[in-house]
Enzyme design. Structure first.
Site, PDB file in Angstrom:
ATOM      1  N   ARG A 236      19.484 -50.041  -5.341  1.00 37.33           N
ATOM      2  CA  ARG A 236      20.812 -50.146  -4.902  1.00 37.33           C
ATOM      3  C   ARG A 236      20.717 -49.669  -3.257  1.00 37.33           C
ATOM      4  NH1 ARG A 236      21.791 -52.454  -8.716  1.00 37.33           N
ATOM      5  NH2 ARG A 236      23.702 -51.953 -10.179  1.00 37.33           N
ATOM      6  N   GLU A 265      26.286 -55.227   0.773  1.00 40.50           N
ATOM      7  CA  GLU A 265      25.819 -56.440   0.228  1.00 40.50           C
ATOM      8  C   GLU A 265      27.175 -57.438   0.017  1.00 40.50           C
ATOM      9  OE1 GLU A 265      24.088 -56.180  -4.243  1.00 40.50           O
ATOM     10  OE2 GLU A 265      22.677 -55.334  -2.685  1.00 40.50           O
ATOM     11  N   HIS A 284      19.823 -59.861  -4.374  1.00 37.55           N
ATOM     12  CA  HIS A 284      19.924 -59.242  -5.478  1.00 37.55           C
ATOM     13  C   HIS A 284      19.816 -59.888  -6.484  1.00 37.55           C
ATOM     14  CE1 HIS A 284      22.552 -55.454  -7.142  1.00 37.55           C
ATOM     15  NE2 HIS A 284      21.441 -55.844  -8.073  1.00 37.55           N
TER      16      HIS A 284
HETATM   17  C1  DGY Z   1      21.841 -54.288 -12.512  1.00 36.73           C
HETATM   18  O1  DGY Z   1      21.721 -54.704 -13.657  1.00 36.73           O
HETATM   19  O2  DGY Z   1      22.363 -53.102 -12.093  1.00 36.73           O
HETATM   20  C2  DGY Z   1      21.355 -55.100 -11.224  1.00 36.73           C
HETATM   21  O3  DGY Z   1      20.911 -54.515 -10.426  1.00 36.73           O
HETATM   22  C3  DGY Z   1      22.262 -56.253 -11.344  1.00 36.73           C
HETATM   23  O4  DGY Z   1      23.625 -55.427 -10.832  1.00 36.73           O
END
Ligand code: DGY
Length: 323
Positions: A236, A265, A284
């Site tokens: 993240r 983001e 992402h």
């Molecule tokens: C997750 O599954 O957490 C990926 O990062 C997509 O948000």
């Protein structure tokens, strides 16, 4: 039998939508933009199920407006947008999608490291720009072979990345809160956080975002890394202090960064970090393959339907309130 009421945030495949509609009366927000909060609260007044998305903040306040809600499901493994304690307080099981996205995410994470090390994306830009005018005028990268990869937060995805890296001849060290047998079994060696920062040629971050991991990587951490090191974040964005990363890249405290996640983001094109040459950013896309996204959506719907029928969710984060 009367149908259950559910709110769906996100776009679903037609077959999955039909499966849901057989049992549910739906309110659907399938636009990429965020649903207006007022509309969401209105829909939640009598909703029994919710398919949420990472851009929705699920907290005590929202749940207090959803008196009939008895299940929330989300197509992601991460759930930093969700206050799990609040869900538990309202006896609402929350289902995420671990497992099904492991290999796709490991591919992308390894791909970011490989593409940065070997300048694959730069090479393509180079060719497109007509700069390939001589076999001796090309972007030079670095080897993976024989290098040390440090993985911070080594669970299922980390182990799958480690196997790919071992196939490329890399040595693996890792840092978790404590050593894990599954990691040692595949030949990864435990390291202290500081030791990993100092020893690694490549660092891959896979820790979930929490209050403890927010800005885990800041000025001090970058200053401990090798000036030749490559830093990859596939967890993240907020695990990294973006300003500190920018400074570390500008001041050559580290060599290169590859990010699949940013803070904020999406990242703005006028963010200073976007002007650097020694960075690669993807939007992402860790789990973003047709097959994996389908498996995630299908598991999400199974979790939702299970909860609506007061049956156990297949994958539940707060298992103490699972049916
Ligand atoms: C997750 O599954 O957490 C990926 O990062 C997509 O948000």
């Amino acid at each position: 039998m009367s149908k259950s009421k559910a709110v769906v945030i996100g776009k679903l495949d037609n077959n999955l939508m039909e499966k849901l509609q057989e049992q549910c009366e739906l309110n659907v927000w399938d636009k990429p933009s965020r649903i207006p909060q007022e509309l969401l609260l209105d829909w939640l007044k009598d909703a029994e199920g919710l398919i949420s998305r990472g851009d929705i903040k699920i907290d005590d306040d929202l749940l207090s407006h959803a008196p009939a809600l008895r299940v929330i499901a989300q197509s992601s493994v991460g759930f930093d947008n969700v206050d799990i304690t609040a869900c538990t307080k309202y006896s609402i099981p929350f289902g995420n999608t671990p497992g099904v996205l492991v290999e796709a995410t490991a591919d992308l994470t390894f791909g970011l490291m490989l593409s940065s090390a070997r300048r694959i994306h730069e090479g393509w830009e180079y060719v497109k720009a007509g700069k390939w005018d001589s076999p001796f005028n090309i972007p030079l990268g670095v080897d993976l072979y024989g290098k040390t990869l440090g993985i911070v937060g080594m669970g299922n995805i980390g182990r799958s990345v480690a196997k790919r890296a071992q196939a490329s001849g890399m040595n693996i060290i890792y840092h978790n809160r404590s050593p894990r047998e599954e990691n040692e079994k595949i030949g990864a060696k435990y390291a202290s956080f500081e030791g990993l920062l100092e020893e690694s040629d490549f660092i891959i971050v896979l820790v979930p975002l929490s209050e403890q991991s927010r800005h885990l990587f800041g000025r001090e951490e970058f200053s401990k890394m090798k000036p030749t090191s490559y830093f990859v974040n596939a967890s993240r964005g907020a695990v990294v202090d973006t300003v500190a990363l920018y400074e570390a890249l500008v001041n050559k405290e580290i060599a290169y960064a590859a990010l699949d996640v940013t803070d904020p983001e999406p990242i703005n094109t006028d963010n200073p970090i976007m002007s650097l040459q020694n960075i690669l950013i993807t939007p992402h896309i860790g789990s973003a393959t047709h097959e994996t996204r389908m498996k995630m959506a299908s598991l999400t719907i199974d979790n939702l339907l299970a909860g609506l029928n007061r049956k156990s969710l297949l994958t539940c984060v707060n298992s103490n309130v699972n049916y």
